[in-house]
Design a protein around this motif. Structure first.
Motif, PDB file in Angstrom:
ATOM      1  N   HIS A  42       8.416  21.615  19.068  1.00  0.00           N
ATOM      2  CA  HIS A  42       9.168  20.429  19.469  1.00  0.00           C
ATOM      3  C   HIS A  42      10.667  20.700  19.586  1.00  0.00           C
ATOM      4  O   HIS A  42      11.430  19.784  19.916  1.00  0.00           O
ATOM      5  N   ASP A  43      11.084  21.921  19.314  1.00  0.00           N
ATOM      6  CA  ASP A  43      12.498  22.293  19.454  1.00  0.00           C
ATOM      7  C   ASP A  43      12.734  22.739  20.888  1.00  0.00           C
ATOM      8  O   ASP A  43      12.513  23.880  21.254  1.00  0.00           O
ATOM      9  N   ILE A  67       9.193  19.248  11.607  1.00  0.00           N
ATOM     10  CA  ILE A  67      10.335  19.242  12.536  1.00  0.00           C
ATOM     11  C   ILE A  67       9.785  18.851  13.894  1.00  0.00           C
ATOM     12  O   ILE A  67       9.436  19.693  14.731  1.00  0.00           O
ATOM     13  N   ASN A  68       9.675  17.548  14.103  1.00  0.00           N
ATOM     14  CA  ASN A  68       8.939  17.066  15.275  1.00  0.00           C
ATOM     15  C   ASN A  68       9.486  15.787  15.898  1.00  0.00           C
ATOM     16  O   ASN A  68       8.908  15.263  16.860  1.00  0.00           O
ATOM     17  N   ASP A  69      10.582  15.249  15.384  1.00  0.00           N
ATOM     18  CA  ASP A  69      11.113  13.988  15.907  1.00  0.00           C
ATOM     19  C   ASP A  69      12.007  14.263  17.115  1.00  0.00           C
ATOM     20  O   ASP A  69      13.115  14.785  16.975  1.00  0.00           O
ATOM     21  N   GLU A 104      12.735  11.763  19.358  1.00  0.00           N
ATOM     22  CA  GLU A 104      13.197  10.460  19.830  1.00  0.00           C
ATOM     23  C   GLU A 104      14.699  10.487  20.098  1.00  0.00           C
ATOM     24  O   GLU A 104      15.500  10.836  19.231  1.00  0.00           O
ATOM     25  N   GLN A 137      16.422  12.449  21.924  1.00  0.00           N
ATOM     26  CA  GLN A 137      17.008  13.781  22.075  1.00  0.00           C
ATOM     27  C   GLN A 137      16.364  14.501  23.266  1.00  0.00           C
ATOM     28  O   GLN A 137      15.613  15.465  23.094  1.00  0.00           O
ATOM     29  N   ALA A 184      13.531  18.212  18.829  1.00  0.00           N
ATOM     30  CA  ALA A 184      13.579  18.131  17.365  1.00  0.00           C
ATOM     31  C   ALA A 184      14.440  19.228  16.749  1.00  0.00           C
ATOM     32  O   ALA A 184      14.324  19.498  15.555  1.00  0.00           O
ATOM     33  N   SER A 203      17.323  19.463  15.593  1.00  0.00           N
ATOM     34  CA  SER A 203      18.102  19.124  14.396  1.00  0.00           C
ATOM     35  C   SER A 203      17.347  18.223  13.430  1.00  0.00           C
ATOM     36  O   SER A 203      17.951  17.650  12.513  1.00  0.00           O
ATOM     37  N   ASP A 204      16.045  18.130  13.594  1.00  0.00           N
ATOM     38  CA  ASP A 204      15.235  17.261  12.732  1.00  0.00           C
ATOM     39  C   ASP A 204      14.865  17.995  11.444  1.00  0.00           C
ATOM     40  O   ASP A 204      13.691  18.255  11.149  1.00  0.00           O
ATOM     41  N   ARG A 250      16.445  17.246   8.224  1.00  0.00           N
ATOM     42  CA  ARG A 250      16.821  16.546   6.988  1.00  0.00           C
ATOM     43  C   ARG A 250      15.582  15.913   6.352  1.00  0.00           C
ATOM     44  O   ARG A 250      15.415  14.690   6.367  1.00  0.00           O
ATOM     45  N   LYS A 251      14.736  16.742   5.813  1.00  0.00           N
ATOM     46  CA  LYS A 251      13.454  16.264   5.313  1.00  0.00           C
ATOM     47  C   LYS A 251      13.068  16.979   4.030  1.00  0.00           C
ATOM     48  O   LYS A 251      13.451  18.142   3.800  1.00  0.00           O
TER      49      LYS A 251
END
Length: 454
Positions: free
Chosen positions: A352-353, A422-424, A426, A428, A433, A435-436, A438-439
């Motif tokens: 997803h990146d 690391i898959n959001d 939305e 972007q 993803a 920069s996703d 922060r988890k």
């Protein structure tokens, strides 16, 4: 120095574009680390286009998560945290066309076709305004402004009666200024220098049109010369060349800061307090910064680095490679410095990146006659598929629930498929993803890698 609410110390290290530590004073930082009795020091570098405020928000979010994940783990002692700040210029947001599920990078050779980075929506001035703060030199800032102006004037000339000779002269002027901003290529970093083929081309008329096709600023499959208004494609390609310049400067800058700034600081820390274990973490181009810090440490026995974690790294997946199975025929630039890490070397990747998996290889398409599939392999980034041509190498899957039983051991490379976390994507359309990060599961990964030191 500040503190987490749980009292662990936090330091902000600020480097300029030349790799000089500007704050705090080196001696004061080292004295404080020792005085605080830190045993495990997590050092995190942000990635591209990150303002100081944005970097601070990243660290404020992730440090407490890592602290919570590390609490109680065997092998982890008194904690400390460092946020690395560096001038990571970037490009303004663009209305890119996001890839469909079928166009995901791992799905095959046609993974990145028929996409548009959205560069045409920007003016030259908007691009210049975004890039200028990343340059400290007033002369370079002036050059960036001039490129933006020439691009905008070029767009005004599209469709006019301006002769082809005049149009080619305008491209020459743009390219002459752009070339003056290209940083010198460090010796031996072949795997991370493909985009210089565009930036240093002797034929900007052809090169800029090819760039427009690679980034979707021209109709897919159109010839680079002789059909329609070539100058329109070339001017749009000049905007894409500015995007590629941003990639190139960031990569070079991250390497310089790591090698010349952070690496020697780590060696000095180890000399002052050999008991401190450092856990290097980097996101995007920050992953390149912390990786090249290894090359700034003169010997294995002078290194405090106990683990390395690269989060969606935006640099070559061949950087640590041995010569065997390497398409460049030589060992990667960091191959000789692997032994600076006394624990595991971990890299995440995610389908997803899109920033690294889709667009990053396109910056290097002009380096040869690579097909899209070949370019993704030859010029692909760490966040696309992790380490390549390294030994020993193992694969892991990051579970969505944050379960941490990776079984890491020192001296081993680990590719961690983080697509479940690391898959959001939305909101972007360009980066996906990227920069996703922060988890909780990402923090748990950092903690377990740290606990696996030798």
């Amino acid at each position: 120095m500040t503190r987490l609410t749980t009292n662990e110390p936090v330091w902000d290290l600020r480097f300029d574009e030349k790799g000089r530590l500007t704050a705090p004073a080196e001696a004061a930082f080292l004295d404080q680390v020792i005085a605080e009795g830190v045993e495990d020091l997590f050092m995190f570098s942000h990635g591209w286009g990150t303002s100081e405020n944005m970097a601070g928000e990243l660290y404020d979010d992730m440090f407490p998560r890592i602290r919570e994940a590390a609490t109680g783990l065997t092998g982890i002692g008194n904690l400390g945290f460092v946020g690395v700040y560096w001038p990571s210029l970037w490009f303004p947001p663009t209305p890119a066309t996001p890839p469909s599920a079928a166009g995901a990078p791992q799905s095959g050779s046609r993974a990145v076709v028929d996409l548009d980075a959205g560069t045409t929506a920007l003016t030259g001035r908007e691009i210049a305004d975004s890039l200028m703060p990343g340059f400290a030199d007033p002369a370079q800032q002036k050059t960036v402004r001039e490129i933006g102006r020439l691009i905008d004037e070029g767009e005004e000339a599209v469709g006019s009666l301006t002769s082809d000779a005049q149009k080619e002269e305008r491209l020459r002027q743009i390219h002459q200024r752009l070339k003056s901003l290209v940083p010198p290529a460090p010796q031996g970093e072949f795997e991370d220098s493909g985009e210089t083929a565009l930036l240093l081309t002797t034929d900007p008329k052809r090169g800029y049109q090819a760039a427009a096709e690679a980034f979707g600023s021209a109709p897919p499959g159109s010839a680079t010369q002789g059909i329609g208004d070539w100058f329109n494609r070339a001017v749009n390609g000049a905007k894409d060349a500015m995007r590629v310049l941003s990639y190139t400067i960031m990569k070079a800058r991250a390497g310089d800061i790591g090698r010349g700034g952070l690496g020697p600081l780590l060696e000095t820390l180890h000399g002052r307090s050999p008991s401190v274990r450092v856990h290097l973490m980097g996101h995007s181009f920050g992953a390149r910064l912390v990786s090249f810090a290894l090359s700034g440490i003169s010997a294995r026995e002078k290194s405090p680095v106990a683990s390395l974690l690269l989060l969606q790294g935006a640099f070559s997946h061949w950087s640590f490679a041995h010569a065997q199975d390497n398409p460049f025929g030589s060992a990667g630039a960091l191959n000789a410095f692997v032994n600076r890490v006394h624990g595991p070397l971990v890299a995440t990747f995610s389908v997803h990146d899109w920033a690294v998996g889709v667009w990053y290889p396109r910056a290097s398409f002009l380096a040869g006659q690579d097909s899209q599939a070949q370019a993704a392999g030859r010029w692909g980034g760490m966040g696309f598929d992790g380490y390549q041509a390294v030994k020993p190498l193992e694969d892991r899957l990051m579970p969505a629930d944050g379960h941490t039983d990776y079984g890491f051991v020192p001296g081993t490379f680990y590719r961690v498929n983080a697509a479940r976390v690391i898959n959001d994507v939305e909101g972007q359309p360009f980066a996906g993803a990227h920069s996703d990060i922060r988890k909780g599961p990402v923090a748990a990964l950092a903690a377990e890698a740290a606990a696996a030191h030798a």
